[in-house]
Design an enzyme around this catalytic site. Structure first.
Site, PDB file in Angstrom:
ATOM      1  N   HIS A  26       0.848  -1.190   0.000  1.00  0.00           N
ATOM      2  CA  HIS A  26       0.000   0.000   0.000  1.00  0.00           C
ATOM      3  C   HIS A  26       0.881   1.237   0.000  1.00  0.00           C
ATOM      4  O   HIS A  26       2.059   1.196   0.399  1.00  0.00           O
ATOM      5  CB  HIS A  26      -0.946   0.003   1.207  1.00  0.00           C
ATOM      6  CG  HIS A  26      -0.259   0.233   2.520  1.00  0.00           C
ATOM      7  ND1 HIS A  26       0.008   1.489   3.029  1.00  0.00           N
ATOM      8  CD2 HIS A  26       0.247  -0.654   3.437  1.00  0.00           C
ATOM      9  CE1 HIS A  26       0.611   1.381   4.193  1.00  0.00           C
ATOM     10  NE2 HIS A  26       0.777   0.091   4.473  1.00  0.00           N
ATOM     11  N   CYS A  27       0.321   2.346  -0.472  1.00  0.00           N
ATOM     12  CA  CYS A  27       1.025   3.623  -0.424  1.00  0.00           C
ATOM     13  C   CYS A  27       0.253   4.540   0.521  1.00  0.00           C
ATOM     14  O   CYS A  27      -0.376   4.062   1.457  1.00  0.00           O
ATOM     15  CB  CYS A  27       1.164   4.231  -1.822  1.00  0.00           C
ATOM     16  SG  CYS A  27      -0.392   4.470  -2.689  1.00  0.00           S
ATOM     17  N   ALA A  28       0.257   5.842   0.274  1.00  0.00           N
ATOM     18  CA  ALA A  28      -0.365   6.786   1.213  1.00  0.00           C
ATOM     19  C   ALA A  28      -1.875   6.670   1.256  1.00  0.00           C
ATOM     20  O   ALA A  28      -2.491   6.889   2.306  1.00  0.00           O
ATOM     21  CB  ALA A  28       0.027   8.216   0.853  1.00  0.00           C
TER      22      ALA A  28
END
Length: 503
Positions: A26-28
């Site tokens: 996942h990212c932000a």
């Protein structure tokens, strides 16, 4: 986290189960999946989940938008799925299996240019500002005088002063800003070769050294090559029984990429062959020296040869019977020339046309192409104006483009989504067709953007404004149309991971 358990469980099922997940991270704000079979994902049902704000496919990854609470959602998803977290690089590597050959090639280009985009944006703004200071004549500043002699344009009209002609302060600012501008664009090959080695996982300092050999001051500067040929002052290495031209590749893209790849593959090869005990000594030498030789004997000259061919075609097209058709073709393909760095060859043609015919019909098309690409970026900004991360790239890229420097727009936005790039080419092609049909001519090489009209001959001014209107409006509208038809913002083929912006 308990708020997400039901949605995480349903997402696992709707995405095709644990067996359909090659890797996930996942990212932000997003869950990023590399799926074994992307067609198994029930997109409509996934987007109907309360926790999901949307989804799209990017660079072979299926990305699910959760928002700021994505880290909590991911922990719940990890608990119900039993799938371990992968790194971004691992997800990208797994996702490449879902990409076509063209997408992989474009992704490779994107990954090479992404780390240097922040520098290109800064350089674009600096050069755009310097263009205004030193290249825009302003009537209220009065007529220009040199050694007491009044100056005139080739068509006999008054040549007015620029800001640097009348202000020592701004002249000093202009000279000082040359330092970062030169470092970014003249020495662009250094950044490109470094980035190639970074992507290939080879020794980056060797890439920097190789890049420096492409722009050394001991070489004939690429910007001065055409003049050096005329004056027969091209530098060369003399080996006794043969000579080799010593040519620099300032701002050149293709030679830098080819040189970087040659260096990287040589290093990879020698690391497999050379015994480990001798690796530290032999591998750098056996990789770097042949790469430098290849860059200056084979790879670099390829770029120059292509540039020479382009120059001959451009000159013939502008002076031939079907100049109107040439205008449409050149207008469309000038932006791709900028990507390769071969567009610098056009300066010599402009200079020759100005000397021979007291004006050039080529430069107006260059200015229009810059405007067109800027309008395509402006459309992307409009479509993503609520995305602060995107605004950090689209806003300065648009400003830089309209001031005559397109590299930030091309590498930072338009090539990323491809369709805006094509829209810019279409608008530029139409504007180029009109410009050559009505023989729009400039007095000199000016600022290649919105201020470009200041260099246009008075008799061509009205039609140039028509061409500017086309270059402003058509790419903007076509970009919006492309997004409506193809949803390129949701299904883009390239994933830029830009240091500095993506924190």
């Amino acid at each position: 986290m308990s708020n997400f358990k039901q949605d995480a469980t349903q997402l696992l099922s709707l995405i095709g189960g644990k067996e359909n997940i090659s890797a996930v991270t996942h990212c932000a704000t997003r869950m990023r999946f590399a799926l074994v079979d992307p067609s198994q994902a029930d997109v409509k049902a996934i987007e109907a989940l309360p926790s999901v704000k949307g989804s799209f496919t990017q660079a072979g990854q299926f990305q699910v938008i959760i928002g700021n609470a994505v880290s909590e959602f991911y922990k719940e998803f990890q608990a119900v799925s039993g799938v371990g977290e992968a790194s971004k690089d691992e997800v990208k590597a797994a996702a490449k299996k879902n990409q076509s050959l063209l997408q992989r090639a474009m992704t490779t280009m994107a990954e090479i240019f992404a780390p240097i985009i922040p520098a290109i944006i800064v350089g674009g703004l600096i050069l755009g500002f310097r263009n205004i200071l030193e290249n825009v004549p302003l009537e209220f500043l009065g007529q220009k005088f040199v050694d007491g002699q009044a100056q005139f344009n080739p068509d006999g009209t008054i040549l007015y002063n620029t800001i640097v002609n009348v202000s020592q302060f701004w002249s000093g600012v202009n000279d000082f800003l040359w330092l970062p501008g030169e470092a970014i664009f003249h020495f662009l090959p250094v950044g490109i070769v470094w980035s190639v080695t970074r992507k290939m996982g080879t020794t980056q300092i060797l890439g920097i050294v190789l890049g420096i050999t492409l722009v050394s001051g001991r070489l004939t500067n690429a910007y001065e090559y055409a003049q050096a040929v005329k004056e027969q002052t091209v530098k060369f290495w003399d080996f006794g029984f043969f000579q080799l031209k010593a040519i620099g590749y300032q701002a050149q893209v293709i030679p830098a990429i080819l040189a970087g790849l040659a260096l990287s593959y040589l290093e990879i090869f020698w690391r497999k062959v050379v015994p480990e005990v001798l690796s530290m000594i032999l591998v750098p030498f056996l990789a770097l020296v042949p790469a430098v030789i290849l860059a200056h004997t084979v790879l670099g000259p390829i770029g120059w040869t292509i540039g020479d061919w382009i120059s001959q075609v451009v000159r013939a097209g502008l002076t031939g019977t079907f100049s109107w058709l040439f205008g449409a073709i050149f207008g469309a393909f000038y932006a791709p020339l900028v990507i390769t760095g071969l567009h610098h060859m056009t300066n010599a043609i402009d200079s020759e046309l100005i000397a021979r015919f007291n004006g050039t019909g080529l430069w107006p098309m260059i200015a229009l192409s810059n405007i067109a690409q800027g309008s395509a970026v402006l459309a992307v900004w409009w479509l993503t104006r609520k995305d602060e991360e995107q605004n950090q790239i689209t806003v300065p890229s648009t400003i830089s483009c309209y001031l005559g420097v397109t590299e930030p727009a091309l590498f930072g936005v338009n090539l990323k989504y491809l369709y805006p790039f094509l829209a810019g080419m279409i608008g530029s092609s139409i504007a180029g067709l009109i410009a050559t049909t009505y023989k729009v001519t400039s007095n000199a090489i000016g600022v290649g953007g919105l201020p470009g009209f200041l260099a246009i001959q008075p008799g061509s001014m009205a039609m140039f404004f028509v061409c500017m209107a086309v270059a402003l409006v058509v790419p903007f509208v076509v970009t919006l149309f492309f997004n409506r038809q193809f949803k390129f913002l949701e299904n883009k083929a390239i994933d830029f991971d830009i240091p500095f912006f993506n924190k």
